[in-house]
Design a protein around this motif. Structure first.
Motif, PDB file in Angstrom:
ATOM      1  N   ALA A 283      40.721 -16.778 -38.113  1.00  0.00           N
ATOM      2  CA  ALA A 283      40.304 -16.363 -36.592  1.00  0.00           C
ATOM      3  C   ALA A 283      41.493 -16.070 -35.763  1.00  0.00           C
ATOM      4  N   LEU A 284      41.254 -15.382 -34.523  1.00  0.00           N
ATOM      5  CA  LEU A 284      42.210 -15.433 -33.517  1.00  0.00           C
ATOM      6  C   LEU A 284      41.939 -16.538 -32.557  1.00  0.00           C
ATOM      7  N   ALA A 285      43.432 -17.111 -31.985  1.00  0.00           N
ATOM      8  CA  ALA A 285      43.037 -18.247 -31.099  1.00  0.00           C
ATOM      9  C   ALA A 285      43.858 -18.096 -29.832  1.00  0.00           C
ATOM     10  N   PHE A 286      43.470 -18.750 -28.848  1.00  0.00           N
ATOM     11  CA  PHE A 286      44.245 -18.764 -27.595  1.00  0.00           C
ATOM     12  C   PHE A 286      45.629 -19.523 -27.886  1.00  0.00           C
ATOM     13  N   ARG A 287      46.770 -19.215 -27.455  1.00  0.00           N
ATOM     14  CA  ARG A 287      47.842 -19.908 -27.532  1.00  0.00           C
ATOM     15  C   ARG A 287      48.032 -21.118 -26.490  1.00  0.00           C
ATOM     16  N   HIS A 288      47.118 -20.896 -25.280  1.00  0.00           N
ATOM     17  CA  HIS A 288      47.242 -21.983 -24.266  1.00  0.00           C
ATOM     18  C   HIS A 288      45.791 -22.096 -23.734  1.00  0.00           C
ATOM     19  N   ASP A 289      45.415 -23.440 -23.634  1.00  0.00           N
ATOM     20  CA  ASP A 289      44.018 -23.499 -23.281  1.00  0.00           C
ATOM     21  C   ASP A 289      43.996 -23.183 -22.023  1.00  0.00           C
ATOM     22  N   VAL A 290      45.041 -23.410 -21.001  1.00  0.00           N
ATOM     23  CA  VAL A 290      45.004 -23.179 -19.610  1.00  0.00           C
ATOM     24  C   VAL A 290      44.794 -21.659 -19.200  1.00  0.00           C
ATOM     25  N   VAL A 291      45.257 -20.855 -20.202  1.00  0.00           N
ATOM     26  CA  VAL A 291      45.053 -19.588 -19.907  1.00  0.00           C
ATOM     27  C   VAL A 291      43.460 -19.210 -20.275  1.00  0.00           C
ATOM     28  N   ARG A 292      42.859 -19.668 -21.230  1.00  0.00           N
ATOM     29  CA  ARG A 292      41.477 -19.559 -21.389  1.00  0.00           C
ATOM     30  C   ARG A 292      40.775 -19.941 -20.347  1.00  0.00           C
ATOM     31  N   GLU A 293      41.019 -21.263 -19.916  1.00  0.00           N
ATOM     32  CA  GLU A 293      40.194 -21.817 -18.827  1.00  0.00           C
ATOM     33  C   GLU A 293      40.500 -20.938 -17.460  1.00  0.00           C
ATOM     34  N   SER A 294      41.785 -20.704 -17.253  1.00  0.00           N
ATOM     35  CA  SER A 294      41.908 -19.744 -16.225  1.00  0.00           C
ATOM     36  C   SER A 294      40.901 -18.529 -16.164  1.00  0.00           C
ATOM     37  N   VAL A 295      41.015 -17.761 -17.304  1.00  0.00           N
ATOM     38  CA  VAL A 295      40.053 -16.453 -17.293  1.00  0.00           C
ATOM     39  C   VAL A 295      38.726 -16.877 -17.136  1.00  0.00           C
ATOM     40  N   ILE A 296      38.034 -18.081 -17.773  1.00  0.00           N
ATOM     41  CA  ILE A 296      36.621 -18.392 -17.582  1.00  0.00           C
ATOM     42  C   ILE A 296      36.347 -18.504 -16.246  1.00  0.00           C
ATOM     43  N   THR A 297      37.350 -19.529 -15.415  1.00  0.00           N
ATOM     44  CA  THR A 297      37.147 -19.565 -13.916  1.00  0.00           C
ATOM     45  C   THR A 297      37.022 -18.276 -13.177  1.00  0.00           C
ATOM     46  N   ASP A 298      37.634 -17.269 -13.628  1.00  0.00           N
ATOM     47  CA  ASP A 298      37.720 -16.161 -12.609  1.00  0.00           C
ATOM     48  C   ASP A 298      36.323 -15.142 -13.134  1.00  0.00           C
ATOM     49  N   ILE A 299      35.725 -15.756 -13.873  1.00  0.00           N
ATOM     50  CA  ILE A 299      34.465 -15.010 -14.198  1.00  0.00           C
ATOM     51  C   ILE A 299      33.370 -15.441 -13.145  1.00  0.00           C
ATOM     52  N   PRO A 300      32.651 -14.649 -12.476  1.00  0.00           N
ATOM     53  CA  PRO A 300      31.509 -14.985 -11.472  1.00  0.00           C
ATOM     54  C   PRO A 300      30.526 -15.803 -12.333  1.00  0.00           C
ATOM     55  N   ASP A 301      29.810 -16.831 -11.568  1.00  0.00           N
ATOM     56  CA  ASP A 301      29.036 -17.770 -12.305  1.00  0.00           C
ATOM     57  C   ASP A 301      27.783 -17.059 -12.895  1.00  0.00           C
ATOM     58  N   PRO A 302      27.164 -15.967 -12.423  1.00  0.00           N
ATOM     59  CA  PRO A 302      26.064 -15.556 -12.871  1.00  0.00           C
ATOM     60  C   PRO A 302      26.486 -14.702 -14.234  1.00  0.00           C
ATOM     61  N   VAL A 303      27.466 -13.997 -14.075  1.00  0.00           N
ATOM     62  CA  VAL A 303      28.001 -13.417 -15.204  1.00  0.00           C
ATOM     63  C   VAL A 303      28.593 -14.187 -16.482  1.00  0.00           C
ATOM     64  N   ARG A 304      28.963 -15.334 -16.131  1.00  0.00           N
ATOM     65  CA  ARG A 304      29.231 -16.327 -16.967  1.00  0.00           C
ATOM     66  C   ARG A 304      28.171 -17.063 -17.827  1.00  0.00           C
ATOM     67  N   GLN A 305      27.217 -17.184 -16.848  1.00  0.00           N
ATOM     68  CA  GLN A 305      25.769 -17.756 -17.695  1.00  0.00           C
ATOM     69  C   GLN A 305      25.053 -16.801 -18.380  1.00  0.00           C
ATOM     70  N   ALA A 306      25.156 -15.473 -18.085  1.00  0.00           N
ATOM     71  CA  ALA A 306      24.569 -14.352 -18.761  1.00  0.00           C
ATOM     72  C   ALA A 306      25.428 -14.232 -20.084  1.00  0.00           C
ATOM     73  N   LEU A 307      26.616 -14.353 -20.006  1.00  0.00           N
ATOM     74  CA  LEU A 307      27.644 -14.151 -21.209  1.00  0.00           C
ATOM     75  C   LEU A 307      27.301 -15.332 -22.336  1.00  0.00           C
TER      76      LEU A 307
END
Length: 949
Positions: free
Chosen positions: A311-335
């Motif tokens: 698989a492919l993996a994120f090198r840094h968890d903080v990057v992944r968490e930051s990307v998720i945080t920037d996604i609006p809540d309704p969009v994140r729930q739909a995803l």
């Protein structure tokens, strides 16, 4: 200055890289070239700065960018300006750029007077002319004292830069790849950034930076700025894990390099988790995996992703968490919902799908509910607790007016039962009854509730609930059958329930007409009733029919399984081979029993099998497992049965404390009594524990009801092959021959009614021989008992009988030896210790230990007896209680403790207990076992001996 400890100019965890720099600067022949690769923020620039300082300290002239803060790639013209070489006044003749030649000449000129270090960073942005020049300049200047450090971002710069690095490596250049900082360096950097040692939570959060120094510093500085850490007494404590704003800004700067397609893929990948498969990401985006290649290559080039196994993996968890945080809540729930559905389609990742569906399930979005239903159904067999959580979430989001509300409620209740949460299942049913408008719906809920209440120990309420259903008009046949089954099960758990036998007989007479397990349930009721009346052969036949019927009906309701009943009955009459087969075939194993309120049943029966086969320690383990399982699901009825099994196994092994705790524990706690088909067993065990503690007179007080009912209820004499003999012995020792005669008569009647069960004949002979003092009957009983412990008991009684004033000493010793051999084979160490005591008082010593060489001091120097006594001291027992447990005198205990204190060099019982804890794996498991060093055992366990002398 902002008050933080300085970290600029300091490198952490780069000792190997600094050594490479030293080697480069001291090299005297060959290409003096070092290539550096690293992801953004990994410390590439910091390393080059240190290389420049080190070179300057050693007298090198450093040729590098004079304004690195402008973040520009070094070019030939830039280096010429650093060397004070003016650029050309007009375009070169013929369009040819002579910068490389001019730079070579300038470096050779400067190298005549001093050594040089040329630093070129960010070569991934360099112009083609610079790359072309670097392919030849280091080689041409190999004879001059010129060192080169060329650096780029990992995986960036294109094919030409890749060829440059490969060519220079082939010519002898050293490649330094900057890896993430190791754990110790991360801790040092965090300490330097905060000026305090980080606590474990802070280190875990720092681990999300993946060893990237820039992210680490921004994370720590951001936490400090935003109050995310508190520093006290030199330690930094994390108070919030919220991502600091400055970290998000740094990450966003790196993401700006991505085009919209790559950015969209990154967001989807972040939602998928720390690692993801490109196929799933392609499905989510509605493209093929081939379409993702440009975006994936771009993300790999930026260092955001790395390959991890398949698989492919994120090198840094903080990057992944930051990307998720920037996604609006309704969009994140739909995803989340889309990802959950996609994972279900792929199969094999149901648990991950469930987590996404739960995260995306929010009020007002009913479209997600079918997916929750499906995920719950698929997880029921493998992850029942997660399945229950999913269906409860779906039910919570279902409007009462939704046509699916009732069906989802029933599914939720069945799932909760399967997951072993009886209490919540019952509460759910009761709450749902307030919203059921129709009769059939109410009937179905009440029926399910009744089936759950029985293992919870609420048989009377279960009976009333089932009767309320059957009183309803116009019940569908299926609901009526299940309500009848619920009533049968409830009434079987009640003493003297009116009409239960008549109903059971009617259902059996109807043959195949009843459905949903009703016929199997009726057969179980009749089998238990026949067993209680002493009609054992017929009862076994009915139970076997119930097992066959249960294997055909496929019912998954919360019900008592006929296979468990049959196995328990077979153990009582010591038909052990069939009992073991029934546990495997008749119950269908764990799948057949399920995880509902009766799931602890197999362990209870296995405990009885282990005890009957002479393995009390295994019986104790199974009974404890059963008790834990029953308590975990709220099945208090089976908790009582498990306590009975645990108590008798503990008593047999000599663990009197555990036997007392569990024989009286449920009663003292105010819990439900065992079901009627187990009640007599519990009363008998409780009386046996009382006799062991307080003598026969005290035991007789609790046996009145059981003895008075012997004419009508035979169960007391069936549940153990030595029950009749023990009742006779206890009554005679208490001076009450009348009850003893009733026991013998009942045992003879029981054996006569069931000539095909030899264990009953042996039990009757044992009781009669004990009452009338007939050695021949006792010998026959000892020979005919199928149970080793029962056989030992008969031999012991025979030895006591022949050891009277006119007894033959030789024969007495023979029978005691036989008893000792059988007790040892049955694992009954407490009883074996009693026999050894009898033999010692006759002048006969029976050793059962192996001497071995021991050191003079320390734990290994203790004998088995000394270790056992030490273990009992650690449990808090006094010397007198230890003496009672081990059948020795209190003076012997004191003698052994003096030896223990001397060998271990301890001064108190507290110090001794501490030593025992340190060597807990070495302490013999011998609560109440006899000493192993031949110490005389003369003290009785209780004020009155358990058997007449």
């Amino acid at each position: 200055m902002d008050g933080r400890p300085p970290t600029r100019g300091t490198t952490f965890g780069r000792q190997r890289e600094r050594a490479s720099i030293d080697e480069l600067l001291t090299r005297v022949d060959g290409p003096r070239v070092m290539l550096v690769e690293g992801e953004p923020g990994i410390g590439r620039t910091r390393l080059l700065e240190e290389a420049a300082r080190t070179a300057a300290d050693r007298g090198f002239a450093v040729v590098a960018d004079t304004a690195p803060e402008l973040r520009r790639p070094a070019a030939l013209e830039l280096l010429l300006s650093v060397l004070d070489e003016p650029g050309p006044q007009s375009p070169p003749a013929g369009g040819q750029d002579r910068s490389a030649e001019r730079l070579q000449a300038a470096l050779e000129q400067r190298a005549r007077t001093t050594s040089l270090l040329v630093l070129l960073d960010d070569l991934q942005w360099a112009e083609p002319a610079t790359i072309l020049a670097l392919r030849t300049l280091p080689i041409r200047l190999a004879s001059s004292p010129v060192c080169w450090i060329l650096a780029r971002r990992t995986g960036s710069g294109g094919a030409e830069l890749d060829r440059l690095f490969l060519q220079l490596q082939a010519a002898g250049a050293v490649l330094v790849q900057l890896r993430p900082l190791p754990g110790e360096a991360v801790s040092d950097l965090v300490t330097a950034a905060l000026g305090a040692r980080p606590d474990p939570d802070l280190l875990v959060l720092a681990g999300g930076a993946g060893g990237n120094p820039l992210l680490l510093l921004e994370l720590m500085n951001g936490l400090s700025d935003e109050g995310g850490v508190v520093i006290s007494h030199g330690h930094a404590h994390l108070v919030t894990s919220r991502m600091p704003e400055r970290v998000r800004i740094v990450i966003q700067e790196r993401l700006h390099e991505l085009d919209p397609a790559a950015r969209r893929l990154l967001e989807v990948a972040a939602m998928l988790g720390p690692a993801f498969h490109p196929l799933v990401a392609a499905d989510l985006l509605g493209v093929t995996p081939a379409d993702l290649l440009p975006s994936l290559e771009a993300m790999l080039a930026t260092g955001l992703l790395t390959t991890h196994e398949d698989a492919l993996a994120f090198r840094h968890d903080v990057v992944r968490e930051s990307v998720i945080t920037d996604i609006p809540d309704p969009v994140r729930q739909a995803l989340h919902v889309q990802i959950g559905r996609t994972l279900l389609e792929h199969g094999g990742r149901v648990k991950a799908a469930a987590a996404h569906l739960m995260a995306g399930a929010v009020p007002g979005v009913p479209e997600v509910l079918p997916s929750l239903d499906r995920a719950s159904a698929e997880m029921l067999d493998t992850h029942p607790a997660v399945a229950a959580e999913l269906i409860r979430r779906a039910l919570d989001l279902t409007e009462l007016a939704d046509p699916q509300w009732f069906a989802r409620t029933m599914t939720a209740m069945r799932t909760l039962v399967a997951a072993g949460d009886l209490v919540e299942a019952a509460e759910l049913a009761e709450a749902a009854l307030d919203h059921c408008a129709s009769g059939p719906s109410t009937a179905e809920l009440l029926t399910a509730l009744s089936l759950v209440l029985v293992p919870m120990g609420e048989a009377a309420r279960a009976s009333d609930t089932a009767r309320a259903v059957l009183d309803m008009p116009d019940l569908p046949d299926e609901v009526r059958d299940r309500a009848d089954l619920a009533l049968l099960q409830a009434d079987t758990g009640l003493p003297e329930s009116a009409g239960v036998l008549d109903r059971a007989k009617a259902f059996v007479k109807a043959g195949d007409a009843p459905g949903q397990g009703l016929l199997a349930g009726a057969l179980v009721v009749l089998a238990l009733n026949g067993w209680d009346k002493g009609e054992l052969d017929d009862a076994l036949g009915l139970a076997r029919m119930g097992v066959r019927q249960a294997s055909n009906d496929g019912v998954r309701d919360c019900r008592l399984h006929p296979g468990l009943v049959l196995a328990a009955l077979l153990v009582d009459v010591r038909l052990m081979d069939e009992a073991r087969r029934t546990m495997v075939l008749g119950t269908g194993g764990a799948v057949g029993i399920g995880r509902d309120g009766w799931a602890a049943g197999p362990a209870i029966v296995r405990s009885r099998i282990d005890l009957a086969e002479g393995h009390p320690e295994e019986a104790i383990r199974e009974a404890r497992a059963a008790l834990e399982a029953a308590d975990a699901v709220g099945a208090r009825l089976l908790s009582a049965s498990a306590r009975s099994a645990l108590s008798v196994a503990a008593l047999r092994s000599g663990d009197l404390e555990t036997a007392i705790e569990h024989a009286r524990g449920e009663e003292d706690a105010g819990g439900p009594a065992p079901p009627p088909f187990d009640l007599t067993r519990s009363e008998l065990i409780r009386a046996q524990v009382t006799e062991a503690c307080d003598g026969p007179q005290a035991a007789m007080t609790g046996l009145r009801r059981l003895l008075d009912d012997l004419a009508e209820h035979s169960r007391a004499l069936i549940c153990d092959p030595t029950a009749a003999a023990w009742l006779v012995r206890t009554a005679v020792a208490a001076g009450e021959t009348g009850p003893a005669e009733k026991v013998v008569a009942a045992a003879d009647r029981l054996a006569g009614m069931n000539p095909g069960l030899p264990s009953l004949a042996a039990a009757a002979e044992h009781a009669r021989g004990l009452l009338h003092g007939e050695p021949g009957l006792l010998r026959n009983a000892a020979a005919d008992h199928a149970d080793r412990w029962a056989c030992a008991s008969a031999y012991e009684d025979l030895g006591i009988l022949l050891g009277g004033p006119d007894g033959a000493r030789g024969r007495t010793i023979q029978w005691f030896d036989e008893a000792l051999s059988c007790y040892v084979a049955a694992g009954a160490e407490r009883d074996a210790a009693r026999i050894r005591g009898r033999l010692r008082r006759m002048g006969e010593r029976r050793r059962h230990w192996n001497r071995r060489d021991r050191p003079a001091s320390g734990w290994a120097s203790l004998t088995g007896a000394e270790q056992r006594i030490s273990g009992l001291v650690a449990q808090g027992l006094t010397n007198q209680k230890i003496a009672d447990q081990l059948f020795i005198s209190v003076h012997t205990v004191a003698f052994h403790l003096r030896q223990v204190f001397r060998k271990l060099d301890v001064r108190s019982r507290v110090d001794l207990a501490r030593q025992v804890l340190e060597h807990s794996d070495d302490v013999p498991g011998a609560r109440s076992k006899e000493l192993d060093d031949g110490t005389d055992a003369g003290s009785p366990l209780a004020p009155r001996p358990p058997r007449p002398e």
